[in-house]
Design a protein around this motif. Sequence first.
Motif, PDB file in Angstrom:
ATOM      1  N   GLY A  26      -3.239   1.875 -12.455  1.00  0.00           N
ATOM      2  CA  GLY A  26      -2.949   1.153 -11.107  1.00  0.00           C
ATOM      3  C   GLY A  26      -1.544   0.764 -11.019  1.00  0.00           C
ATOM      4  O   GLY A  26      -0.818   0.694 -12.026  1.00  0.00           O
ATOM      5  N   VAL A  27      -1.347   0.291  -9.925  1.00  0.00           N
ATOM      6  CA  VAL A  27      -0.050  -0.303  -9.532  1.00  0.00           C
ATOM      7  C   VAL A  27       0.330  -1.281 -10.435  1.00  0.00           C
ATOM      8  O   VAL A  27      -0.556  -2.196 -10.508  1.00  0.00           O
ATOM      9  N   ALA A  43       0.977  -1.038  -0.123  1.00  0.00           N
ATOM     10  CA  ALA A  43      -0.030  -0.001   0.137  1.00  0.00           C
ATOM     11  C   ALA A  43       0.774   1.371   0.054  1.00  0.00           C
ATOM     12  O   ALA A  43       0.578   2.275  -0.655  1.00  0.00           O
ATOM     13  N   LEU A  44       2.120   1.186   0.958  1.00  0.00           N
ATOM     14  CA  LEU A  44       2.974   2.336   0.930  1.00  0.00           C
ATOM     15  C   LEU A  44       3.427   2.785  -0.667  1.00  0.00           C
ATOM     16  O   LEU A  44       3.659   3.575  -0.963  1.00  0.00           O
ATOM     17  N   VAL A  45       3.911   1.444  -1.415  1.00  0.00           N
ATOM     18  CA  VAL A  45       4.605   1.681  -2.549  1.00  0.00           C
ATOM     19  C   VAL A  45       3.554   2.318  -3.485  1.00  0.00           C
ATOM     20  O   VAL A  45       3.901   2.945  -4.436  1.00  0.00           O
ATOM     21  N   ALA A  46       2.362   1.855  -3.538  1.00  0.00           N
ATOM     22  CA  ALA A  46       1.114   2.168  -4.179  1.00  0.00           C
ATOM     23  C   ALA A  46       1.049   3.592  -4.197  1.00  0.00           C
ATOM     24  O   ALA A  46       0.747   4.345  -5.048  1.00  0.00           O
ATOM     25  N   VAL A  47       0.979   4.028  -2.879  1.00  0.00           N
ATOM     26  CA  VAL A  47       0.773   5.679  -2.636  1.00  0.00           C
ATOM     27  C   VAL A  47       1.974   6.304  -3.271  1.00  0.00           C
ATOM     28  O   VAL A  47       1.891   7.626  -3.657  1.00  0.00           O
ATOM     29  N   ILE A  97       3.896   5.565  -5.964  1.00  0.00           N
ATOM     30  CA  ILE A  97       3.666   5.594  -7.236  1.00  0.00           C
ATOM     31  C   ILE A  97       2.556   6.611  -7.613  1.00  0.00           C
ATOM     32  O   ILE A  97       2.776   7.343  -8.478  1.00  0.00           O
ATOM     33  N   GLY A  98       1.349   6.591  -6.784  1.00  0.00           N
ATOM     34  CA  GLY A  98       0.341   7.361  -7.238  1.00  0.00           C
ATOM     35  C   GLY A  98       0.808   9.043  -6.967  1.00  0.00           C
ATOM     36  O   GLY A  98       0.375   9.877  -7.895  1.00  0.00           O
ATOM     37  N   TRP A  99       1.594   9.211  -6.030  1.00  0.00           N
ATOM     38  CA  TRP A  99       1.991  10.458  -5.714  1.00  0.00           C
ATOM     39  C   TRP A  99       2.990  11.032  -7.030  1.00  0.00           C
ATOM     40  O   TRP A  99       2.978  11.994  -7.303  1.00  0.00           O
ATOM     41  N   ALA A 100       3.783  10.067  -7.439  1.00  0.00           N
ATOM     42  CA  ALA A 100       4.850  10.572  -8.464  1.00  0.00           C
ATOM     43  C   ALA A 100       4.107  10.823  -9.620  1.00  0.00           C
ATOM     44  O   ALA A 100       4.187  11.724 -10.522  1.00  0.00           O
TER      45      ALA A 100
END
Length: 85
Positions: free
Chosen positions: A75-76, A2-6, A8-11
């Motif tokens: 999505g991720v 979940a942290l990696v997904a956030v 990636i989304g932020w970037a």
Amino acid sequence: SALVAVAIGWARSRGLHKLCLEVFAHNTAAIALYRKCGFVEEGRRARQYRRSSGELWDTIVMGLTLEQIAGAHTGVGQRPARGGG
């Protein structure tokens, strides 16, 4: 994941082109997580870090290109579809 997904989304939301990271080569759990999120191995840095024990550890450099699709949410780990012709 979940942290990696956030991250990636932020970037992506800031229009970044690519994310890169470095992970110890023996950290198989982290490598599997990053691969699941779409990162690919781009290189290896042999004997990059010296531990306090004197042991030298390799690292793997991984990257994720943040391709943008106009009007679509990706999505991720998703890759944009590529059309032929």
